[in-house]
Design a protein around this motif. Structure first.
Motif, PDB file in Angstrom:
ATOM      1  N   ILE A  17       0.836  -1.206   0.000  1.00  0.00           N
ATOM      2  CA  ILE A  17       0.000   0.000   0.000  1.00  0.00           C
ATOM      3  C   ILE A  17       0.866   1.250   0.000  1.00  0.00           C
ATOM      4  CG2 ILE A  17      -1.606   1.332   1.409  1.00  0.00           C
ATOM      5  CD1 ILE A  17      -2.911  -1.268   2.234  1.00  0.00           C
ATOM      6  N   GLY A  18       1.945   1.248   0.784  1.00  0.00           N
ATOM      7  CA  GLY A  18       2.819   2.411   0.820  1.00  0.00           C
ATOM      8  C   GLY A  18       3.446   2.708  -0.523  1.00  0.00           C
ATOM      9  N   VAL A  19       3.988   1.671  -1.179  1.00  0.00           N
ATOM     10  CA  VAL A  19       4.659   1.874  -2.473  1.00  0.00           C
ATOM     11  C   VAL A  19       3.664   2.345  -3.522  1.00  0.00           C
ATOM     12  CG1 VAL A  19       5.890   0.735  -4.344  1.00  0.00           C
ATOM     13  CG2 VAL A  19       6.507   0.252  -1.960  1.00  0.00           C
ATOM     14  N   PHE A  20       2.568   1.595  -3.661  1.00  0.00           N
ATOM     15  CA  PHE A  20       1.608   1.958  -4.699  1.00  0.00           C
ATOM     16  C   PHE A  20       0.808   3.198  -4.316  1.00  0.00           C
ATOM     17  CE2 PHE A  20       2.475  -2.431  -5.824  1.00  0.00           C
ATOM     18  CZ  PHE A  20       2.515  -2.381  -7.196  1.00  0.00           C
ATOM     19  N   GLY A  21       0.548   3.403  -3.016  1.00  0.00           N
ATOM     20  CA  GLY A  21      -0.208   4.579  -2.602  1.00  0.00           C
ATOM     21  C   GLY A  21       0.556   5.868  -2.858  1.00  0.00           C
ATOM     22  N   ILE A  22       1.837   5.888  -2.505  1.00  0.00           N
ATOM     23  CA  ILE A  22       2.645   7.089  -2.749  1.00  0.00           C
ATOM     24  C   ILE A  22       2.757   7.368  -4.246  1.00  0.00           C
ATOM     25  CG2 ILE A  22       4.964   8.050  -2.541  1.00  0.00           C
ATOM     26  CD1 ILE A  22       5.201   6.601   0.136  1.00  0.00           C
ATOM     27  N   SER A  23       2.987   6.292  -5.013  1.00  0.00           N
ATOM     28  CA  SER A  23       3.066   6.478  -6.472  1.00  0.00           C
ATOM     29  C   SER A  23       1.760   7.021  -7.019  1.00  0.00           C
ATOM     30  CB  SER A  23       3.421   5.148  -7.145  1.00  0.00           C
ATOM     31  OG  SER A  23       4.651   4.647  -6.661  1.00  0.00           O
ATOM     32  N   LEU A  24       0.655   6.490  -6.539  1.00  0.00           N
ATOM     33  CA  LEU A  24      -0.656   6.940  -7.025  1.00  0.00           C
ATOM     34  C   LEU A  24      -0.917   8.392  -6.628  1.00  0.00           C
ATOM     35  CD1 LEU A  24      -3.280   6.153  -8.444  1.00  0.00           C
ATOM     36  CD2 LEU A  24      -4.155   5.356  -6.236  1.00  0.00           C
ATOM     37  N   SER A 116      -5.305  26.744  -4.206  1.00  0.00           N
ATOM     38  CA  SER A 116      -6.085  26.028  -3.182  1.00  0.00           C
ATOM     39  C   SER A 116      -7.077  25.058  -3.802  1.00  0.00           C
ATOM     40  CB  SER A 116      -6.818  27.029  -2.293  1.00  0.00           C
ATOM     41  OG  SER A 116      -7.682  27.848  -3.071  1.00  0.00           O
ATOM     42  N   ALA A 117      -7.569  25.397  -5.014  1.00  0.00           N
ATOM     43  CA  ALA A 117      -8.487  24.477  -5.688  1.00  0.00           C
ATOM     44  C   ALA A 117      -7.806  23.150  -6.000  1.00  0.00           C
ATOM     45  CB  ALA A 117      -9.021  25.126  -6.959  1.00  0.00           C
ATOM     46  N   VAL A 118      -6.517  23.247  -6.406  1.00  0.00           N
ATOM     47  CA  VAL A 118      -5.753  22.020  -6.658  1.00  0.00           C
ATOM     48  C   VAL A 118      -5.566  21.238  -5.363  1.00  0.00           C
ATOM     49  CG1 VAL A 118      -3.555  21.109  -7.477  1.00  0.00           C
ATOM     50  CG2 VAL A 118      -4.614  23.039  -8.639  1.00  0.00           C
ATOM     51  N   TYR A 119      -5.266  21.975  -4.276  1.00  0.00           N
ATOM     52  CA  TYR A 119      -5.094  21.305  -2.987  1.00  0.00           C
ATOM     53  C   TYR A 119      -6.370  20.593  -2.551  1.00  0.00           C
ATOM     54  CZ  TYR A 119      -0.749  23.955  -2.472  1.00  0.00           C
ATOM     55  OH  TYR A 119       0.510  24.448  -2.659  1.00  0.00           O
ATOM     56  N   GLU A 120      -7.509  21.215  -2.774  1.00  0.00           N
ATOM     57  CA  GLU A 120      -8.769  20.577  -2.398  1.00  0.00           C
ATOM     58  C   GLU A 120      -9.013  19.299  -3.191  1.00  0.00           C
ATOM     59  OE1 GLU A 120     -11.786  23.450  -2.912  1.00  0.00           O
ATOM     60  OE2 GLU A 120     -11.149  24.716  -1.224  1.00  0.00           O
ATOM     61  N   GLU A 121      -8.738  19.365  -4.491  1.00  0.00           N
ATOM     62  CA  GLU A 121      -8.918  18.170  -5.321  1.00  0.00           C
ATOM     63  C   GLU A 121      -7.954  17.070  -4.915  1.00  0.00           C
ATOM     64  OE1 GLU A 121     -10.855  15.947  -8.150  1.00  0.00           O
ATOM     65  OE2 GLU A 121     -11.344  17.953  -7.368  1.00  0.00           O
ATOM     66  N   VAL A 122      -6.711  17.471  -4.637  1.00  0.00           N
ATOM     67  CA  VAL A 122      -5.727  16.472  -4.181  1.00  0.00           C
ATOM     68  C   VAL A 122      -6.153  15.886  -2.833  1.00  0.00           C
ATOM     69  CG1 VAL A 122      -3.344  16.149  -3.409  1.00  0.00           C
ATOM     70  CG2 VAL A 122      -3.813  17.473  -5.474  1.00  0.00           C
ATOM     71  N   GLY A 123      -6.702  16.732  -1.957  1.00  0.00           N
ATOM     72  CA  GLY A 123      -7.172  16.243  -0.655  1.00  0.00           C
ATOM     73  C   GLY A 123      -8.284  15.231  -0.808  1.00  0.00           C
ATOM     74  N   LEU A 127      -8.150  11.331   0.304  1.00  0.00           N
ATOM     75  CA  LEU A 127      -9.165  10.724   1.168  1.00  0.00           C
ATOM     76  C   LEU A 127      -9.681   9.419   0.574  1.00  0.00           C
ATOM     77  CD1 LEU A 127     -10.851  11.070   3.730  1.00  0.00           C
ATOM     78  CD2 LEU A 127     -12.548  12.309   2.354  1.00  0.00           C
ATOM     79  N   ILE A 128      -9.941   9.425  -0.725  1.00  0.00           N
ATOM     80  CA  ILE A 128     -10.417   8.203  -1.384  1.00  0.00           C
ATOM     81  C   ILE A 128      -9.342   7.108  -1.315  1.00  0.00           C
ATOM     82  CG2 ILE A 128     -11.126   7.214  -3.588  1.00  0.00           C
ATOM     83  CD1 ILE A 128     -12.367   9.935  -4.269  1.00  0.00           C
ATOM     84  N   ILE A 129      -8.092   7.490  -1.622  1.00  0.00           N
ATOM     85  CA  ILE A 129      -6.998   6.508  -1.580  1.00  0.00           C
ATOM     86  C   ILE A 129      -6.821   5.968  -0.158  1.00  0.00           C
ATOM     87  CG2 ILE A 129      -4.510   6.209  -1.858  1.00  0.00           C
ATOM     88  CD1 ILE A 129      -4.628   8.198  -4.160  1.00  0.00           C
ATOM     89  N   GLY A 130      -6.924   6.860   0.847  1.00  0.00           N
ATOM     90  CA  GLY A 130      -6.794   6.420   2.235  1.00  0.00           C
ATOM     91  C   GLY A 130      -7.886   5.450   2.640  1.00  0.00           C
ATOM     92  N   ALA A 131      -9.141   5.728   2.183  1.00  0.00           N
ATOM     93  CA  ALA A 131     -10.248   4.834   2.512  1.00  0.00           C
ATOM     94  C   ALA A 131     -10.044   3.457   1.890  1.00  0.00           C
ATOM     95  CB  ALA A 131     -11.569   5.440   2.048  1.00  0.00           C
ATOM     96  N   VAL A 132      -9.599   3.462   0.627  1.00  0.00           N
ATOM     97  CA  VAL A 132      -9.324   2.181  -0.043  1.00  0.00           C
ATOM     98  C   VAL A 132      -8.196   1.428   0.668  1.00  0.00           C
ATOM     99  CG1 VAL A 132      -8.550   1.106  -2.186  1.00  0.00           C
ATOM    100  CG2 VAL A 132     -10.199   2.983  -2.268  1.00  0.00           C
TER     101      VAL A 132
END
Length: 421
Positions: A17-24, A116-123, A127-132
């Motif tokens: 998860i760490g390797v693929f999550g950071i890459s994603l 900030s709009a980019v930051y919100e989208e990245v956030g 969140l989705i990646i963290g939930a998965v």
């Protein structure tokens, strides 16, 4: 072991998860930023096109007209030829995404959007990646626990089986777990348990048979030694000593026979021998005991018969039958020899009440006895008879008739016609 399996599985999942999550996250951040830049640039191009159309038609361009007709949603700075630059929209603060586009009529448009709009989208993406990732960790833990239970429980069960074997309980459990390696261990433990059970059974059987079979020879030997110690007559001493030596030989034969049966009940040393000698020896040996009990032991039937077997084993079988009649029977005990086909038969009967009806079919089983006895004698006698290729049967219950069947060897004078001189 269960904890190690869970920890190792969880560690692998976390690394993946760490390797693929950071890459994603890196890829998604770059994609979102690129999309935002393209959107800002597209809006700048759209605004330049709008200004071109107004300038071609020679219409007036004011901030109010731009805000009302261009549908611009971001902050924009417009520079027109011959006019003072003006801005529409709210100026963003902090880091911004900027796009500058020039038109054909000298106009220039700069569009800005806050980062900030980019930051919100990245956030939202994080969140989705963290939930998965969290769901993946939970699923990994559940699967790791199930797999650990599947592997650890059989190992615990196998350890308990081995402990039971070590504590003297050799019963096989016949449990399988669906894992080839563990099933192989279970097979080996069950096979070991069966071998240990057979060994323990053989040892217990040898001890029981020895205590039963050695009792009569030792008693007879003790009686002869008492006779020797009680007399001063050299002839009597010599006679009793000779009989005692015979008893010692029989005792040795009994021990050897017991050891042979303990190794392999089918192993024997059958040979042709004279039945008369065995029957005579047993009658002489048991006559004093019967005389003391006020009873008699006699023989009848066909003399001069020869049979195939082990003399010592046949003697032990007859001794068991005669002793059984002495303990449980009554009146005179008769030993009769006869021929049935190619078999020599020795029957032992008495005038007692016989074998109870409920014991008739089980009389040769171990621990089966009509009175307070070990119930071993007849079982051992049948084993000895079968080891010599014969059989021991109860022909009649009232009065009791036990018969020992042995292969018969015809005497030479019976097979050949008499010589005429």
């Amino acid at each position: 072991m269960r904890r190690r399996l869970i920890n190792s599985t969880l560690a692998v999942v976390l690394v993946v998860i760490g390797v693929f999550g950071i890459s994603l996250v890196l890829v998604e951040t770059r994609t979102i930023t690129s999309t935002a830049e393209q959107s800002v640039e597209a809006e700048a191009v759209q605004l330049v096109s709008f200004l071109d159309s107004k300038l071609v038609e020679q219409q007036e361009v004011t901030p109010q007209i731009v805000e009302e007709q261009s549908r611009i949603e971001r902050y924009a700075v417009i520079e027109l030829s011959g006019q003072k630059p003006f801005a529409v929209g709210k100026k963003p603060s902090g880091r911004v995404i900027r796009a500058e586009v020039s038109g054909e009529h000298g106009q220039s448009v700069t569009v800005e959007e806050p980062y900030s709009a980019v930051y919100e989208e990245v956030g939202r993406t994080l969140l989705i990646i963290g939930a998965v990732a969290l769901l993946a960790v939970v699923a990994a833990v559940v699967l790791a626990v199930r797999q650990a239970d599947r592997l650890a429980s059989p190992l615990t069960d196998l350890a308990e089986t081995a402990e039971r074997l070590g504590s003297g309980d050799p019963r096989p459990r016949h449990r399988r777990y669906g894992v080839p390696e563990l099933d192989r261990v279970a097979d080996v433990l069950d096979s070991s348990a069966e071998r240990i059970a057979r060994m323990l059974t053989a040892e217990r059987r040898l001890a029981a048979d020895a205590s039963h079979q050695l009792r009569t020879p030792l008693t007879a030997l003790s009686m002869r030694l008492e006779e020797i110690s009680a007399t001063d007559d050299p002839e009597t001493v010599k006679e009793e000593a000779s009989i005692a030596l015979t008893q010692v030989e029989r005792l040795t034969d009994v021990v050897e026979r017991l050891l042979t049966n303990a190794r392999d009940p089918r192993e024997g040393s059958a040979l042709a021998f004279d039945l008369d000698e065995v029957v005579k020896q047993q009658i002489e040996e048991w006559r004093p005991a019967y005389r003391s009990a006020g009873r008699a032991v006699v023989r009848s039937g066909r003399p001069g018969m020869r049979a195939v077997g082990t003399p010592g084993a046949v003697a032990q079988v007859l001794a068991a039958l005669i002793e059984n009649s002495l303990m449980h029977g009554g009146g005179t005990v008769a030993i009769r020899t006869r021929v049935v086909g190619n078999q020599a038969v020795i029957e032992v009967t008495d005038e007692g009440p016989g074998v109870p009806a409920d014991l008739g079919a089980r009389i040769f089983e171990r621990t089966i006895s009509g009175r307070n006895s070990t119930g071993i004698g007849l079982a051992v006698a049948r084993d000895l008879a079968e080891a010599d290729g014969g059989r021991l049967e109860l022909l009649q219950q009232h009065p009791p008739v036990f018969a020992l069947f042995l292969s018969r060897v015809a005497r030479k004078q019976e097979d050949e016609p008499p010589t005429v001189r």
